[in-house]
Scaffold this motif. Sequence first.
Motif, PDB file in Angstrom:
ATOM      1  N   ASP A 231       0.864  -1.181   0.000  1.00 40.81           N
ATOM      2  CA  ASP A 231       0.000   0.000   0.000  1.00 40.81           C
ATOM      3  C   ASP A 231       0.901   1.232   0.000  1.00 40.81           C
ATOM      4  O   ASP A 231       2.120   1.125  -0.216  1.00 40.81           O
ATOM      5  CB  ASP A 231      -0.977  -0.025   1.174  1.00 40.81           C
ATOM      6  CG  ASP A 231      -0.289   0.002   2.536  1.00 40.81           C
ATOM      7  OD1 ASP A 231       0.953   0.199   2.587  1.00 40.81           O
ATOM      8  OD2 ASP A 231      -0.970  -0.186   3.556  1.00 40.81           O
ATOM      9  N   ARG A 232       0.344   2.385   0.274  1.00 40.18           N
ATOM     10  CA  ARG A 232       1.124   3.621   0.201  1.00 40.18           C
ATOM     11  C   ARG A 232       2.258   3.656   1.223  1.00 40.18           C
ATOM     12  O   ARG A 232       3.221   4.406   1.082  1.00 40.18           O
ATOM     13  CB  ARG A 232       0.212   4.832   0.406  1.00 40.18           C
ATOM     14  CG  ARG A 232      -0.512   4.842   1.733  1.00 40.18           C
ATOM     15  CD  ARG A 232      -1.458   6.018   1.860  1.00 40.18           C
ATOM     16  NE  ARG A 232      -2.168   6.020   3.138  1.00 40.18           N
ATOM     17  CZ  ARG A 232      -1.641   6.445   4.288  1.00 40.18           C
ATOM     18  NH1 ARG A 232      -0.409   6.935   4.314  1.00 40.18           N
ATOM     19  NH2 ARG A 232      -2.368   6.409   5.406  1.00 40.18           N
ATOM     20  N   LYS A 278      -3.080  -5.320  12.584  1.00 44.90           N
ATOM     21  CA  LYS A 278      -2.827  -4.110  11.792  1.00 44.90           C
ATOM     22  C   LYS A 278      -2.529  -4.477  10.337  1.00 44.90           C
ATOM     23  O   LYS A 278      -2.963  -3.786   9.404  1.00 44.90           O
ATOM     24  CB  LYS A 278      -1.661  -3.333  12.390  1.00 44.90           C
ATOM     25  CG  LYS A 278      -1.969  -2.701  13.745  1.00 44.90           C
ATOM     26  CD  LYS A 278      -0.764  -1.939  14.283  1.00 44.90           C
ATOM     27  CE  LYS A 278      -1.090  -1.272  15.614  1.00 44.90           C
ATOM     28  NZ  LYS A 278       0.072  -0.549  16.182  1.00 44.90           N
ATOM     29  N   GLU A 280      -3.701  -7.079   8.756  1.00 45.35           N
ATOM     30  CA  GLU A 280      -4.962  -7.446   8.121  1.00 45.35           C
ATOM     31  C   GLU A 280      -5.795  -6.216   7.794  1.00 45.35           C
ATOM     32  O   GLU A 280      -6.443  -6.154   6.743  1.00 45.35           O
ATOM     33  CB  GLU A 280      -5.753  -8.402   9.014  1.00 45.35           C
ATOM     34  CG  GLU A 280      -7.058  -8.843   8.380  1.00 45.35           C
ATOM     35  CD  GLU A 280      -7.767  -9.923   9.178  1.00 45.35           C
ATOM     36  OE1 GLU A 280      -9.012  -9.927   9.172  1.00 45.35           O
ATOM     37  OE2 GLU A 280      -7.079 -10.753   9.803  1.00 45.35           O
ATOM     38  N   ASP A 281      -5.799  -5.232   8.675  1.00 45.88           N
ATOM     39  CA  ASP A 281      -6.550  -3.998   8.404  1.00 45.88           C
ATOM     40  C   ASP A 281      -6.032  -3.317   7.141  1.00 45.88           C
ATOM     41  O   ASP A 281      -6.824  -2.796   6.333  1.00 45.88           O
ATOM     42  CB  ASP A 281      -6.433  -3.036   9.593  1.00 45.88           C
ATOM     43  CG  ASP A 281      -7.229  -3.497  10.808  1.00 45.88           C
ATOM     44  OD1 ASP A 281      -8.117  -4.356  10.637  1.00 45.88           O
ATOM     45  OD2 ASP A 281      -6.946  -3.012  11.926  1.00 45.88           O
ATOM     46  N   ARG A 282      -4.718  -3.325   6.951  1.00 51.32           N
ATOM     47  CA  ARG A 282      -4.143  -2.716   5.742  1.00 51.32           C
ATOM     48  C   ARG A 282      -4.531  -3.511   4.500  1.00 51.32           C
ATOM     49  O   ARG A 282      -4.804  -2.924   3.450  1.00 51.32           O
ATOM     50  CB  ARG A 282      -2.612  -2.640   5.879  1.00 51.32           C
ATOM     51  CG  ARG A 282      -2.136  -1.627   6.905  1.00 51.32           C
ATOM     52  CD  ARG A 282      -0.633  -1.732   7.114  1.00 51.32           C
ATOM     53  NE  ARG A 282       0.110  -1.352   5.915  1.00 51.32           N
ATOM     54  CZ  ARG A 282       1.439  -1.500   5.784  1.00 51.32           C
ATOM     55  NH1 ARG A 282       2.145  -2.071   6.756  1.00 51.32           N
ATOM     56  NH2 ARG A 282       2.051  -1.108   4.670  1.00 51.32           N
ATOM     57  N   ARG A 284      -7.306  -5.337   4.119  1.00 50.29           N
ATOM     58  CA  ARG A 284      -8.727  -5.095   3.857  1.00 50.29           C
ATOM     59  C   ARG A 284      -8.946  -3.717   3.241  1.00 50.29           C
ATOM     60  O   ARG A 284      -9.866  -3.524   2.432  1.00 50.29           O
ATOM     61  CB  ARG A 284      -9.534  -5.221   5.148  1.00 50.29           C
ATOM     62  CG  ARG A 284      -9.610  -6.650   5.692  1.00 50.29           C
ATOM     63  CD  ARG A 284     -10.491  -6.705   6.932  1.00 50.29           C
ATOM     64  NE  ARG A 284     -10.465  -7.996   7.590  1.00 50.29           N
ATOM     65  CZ  ARG A 284     -11.178  -9.052   7.224  1.00 50.29           C
ATOM     66  NH1 ARG A 284     -12.006  -8.949   6.194  1.00 50.29           N
ATOM     67  NH2 ARG A 284     -11.084 -10.198   7.887  1.00 50.29           N
ATOM     68  N   ALA A 285      -8.102  -2.755   3.610  1.00 48.49           N
ATOM     69  CA  ALA A 285      -8.236  -1.402   3.069  1.00 48.49           C
ATOM     70  C   ALA A 285      -7.975  -1.364   1.566  1.00 48.49           C
ATOM     71  O   ALA A 285      -8.440  -0.448   0.879  1.00 48.49           O
ATOM     72  CB  ALA A 285      -7.272  -0.455   3.789  1.00 48.49           C
ATOM     73  N   LEU A 286      -7.264  -2.367   1.059  1.00 45.04           N
ATOM     74  CA  LEU A 286      -7.017  -2.448  -0.378  1.00 45.04           C
ATOM     75  C   LEU A 286      -8.227  -2.997  -1.134  1.00 45.04           C
ATOM     76  O   LEU A 286      -8.263  -2.939  -2.367  1.00 45.04           O
ATOM     77  CB  LEU A 286      -5.806  -3.339  -0.658  1.00 45.04           C
ATOM     78  CG  LEU A 286      -4.450  -2.849  -0.153  1.00 45.04           C
ATOM     79  CD1 LEU A 286      -3.378  -3.896  -0.458  1.00 45.04           C
ATOM     80  CD2 LEU A 286      -4.074  -1.515  -0.783  1.00 45.04           C
ATOM     81  N   GLY A 287      -9.193  -3.567  -0.419  1.00 46.35           N
ATOM     82  CA  GLY A 287     -10.396  -4.084  -1.056  1.00 46.35           C
ATOM     83  C   GLY A 287     -10.664  -5.553  -0.884  1.00 46.35           C
ATOM     84  O   GLY A 287     -11.836  -5.965  -0.861  1.00 46.35           O
ATOM     85  N   SER A 289     -11.310  -9.319   0.661  1.00 40.96           N
ATOM     86  CA  SER A 289     -11.768  -9.927   1.906  1.00 40.96           C
ATOM     87  C   SER A 289     -10.666 -10.856   2.413  1.00 40.96           C
ATOM     88  O   SER A 289      -9.815 -11.307   1.640  1.00 40.96           O
ATOM     89  CB  SER A 289     -13.052 -10.733   1.668  1.00 40.96           C
ATOM     90  OG  SER A 289     -14.078  -9.905   1.168  1.00 40.96           O
TER      91      SER A 289
END
Length: 320
Positions: A231-232, A278, A280-282, A284-287, A289
């Motif tokens: 991610d970013r 944390k 996993e949260d990142r 999921r933020a990518l889209g 499941s």
Amino acid sequence: MENIAPIRDITYISELRQFDLDGRPFRRAALRGDAVRIHRGAYLPATVWRSLDRTEQYRHQVVAATSASRTHPTLSHRSAAVVWGIPLIGPLPKLVDVLASESSGSRTEGSFHRHATRDLEGDIEFLHGVPVTSLRRTIIDLALVLPFPAAVVALDWAIRPGTDNSPKPSITIEDLWDAVSALQISRGHRRVSRAIQFGDGLSGSPGESLSRALIHELGFPAPVLQQRFDDRLGLIGYADFWWPRFRLIGEFDGLLRYTRGAFDSGLSVSDIVVAEKKREDRLRALGPSVARWLWADTMEPRSLFTLLREAGLPSGRIRA
């Protein structure tokens, strides 16, 4: 081999006799509970025995069994596997697996399960001073007798290269095919070939290998292994399983994942769990499941089937 934990502290009565020493003190120590008779004529200090897990106890027993035997048979199958460090799924055997000649036939004899073979001398190595089927022959033998998922666990482990932090013996798929030819495997050839063709050294743990084999047997699409996600902020990590068409990540959560992570990083298990949350949260933020499962789910395939179906993954089977 340096990556294989040593076998120590076994006392053999036969060796004492060679030096005119008396073995009765060890028998008395066993009666007092200060020693453990791990095989006929072989003793281990009770403190050492209690410090070993069940796999290590069995490993000491199989080495003691062939060392104490007058014929020194070659360890094979699951007994050879524990000496090599190959992960086994399910309960350990009560008997010691060894090779036997075709003329004598396969049979149970005392503490030994003797497996008839046409080749008693090919692909044999010595570990801890005892004869053991080579790593590649052991994998072939396991594929012949174990259920497909358990065979895949052993095979994936064998073809996965070791690392500086976690050294281990390894072989290649080509080594296995060569062994099939050298051992002239005919009966069970299809069974062995299926396991070899399915093997993948990208599986990062026995739990992942078992999961992958069950996913296949349960009729689900084949996942991409060890898919990288960023991610970013940079690298998030590598997912155990990834189904891009269904935007689904699968993660096997064995306890060892956290305990080993804590050992390697110096963090506590709770810190590792928080970091994993944390991560996993990142993801999921990518889209995508994220579906997670435990050892208990792999031990009960219907549980894994239900979990993946509810996560939106289609199966060619109506039920597990």
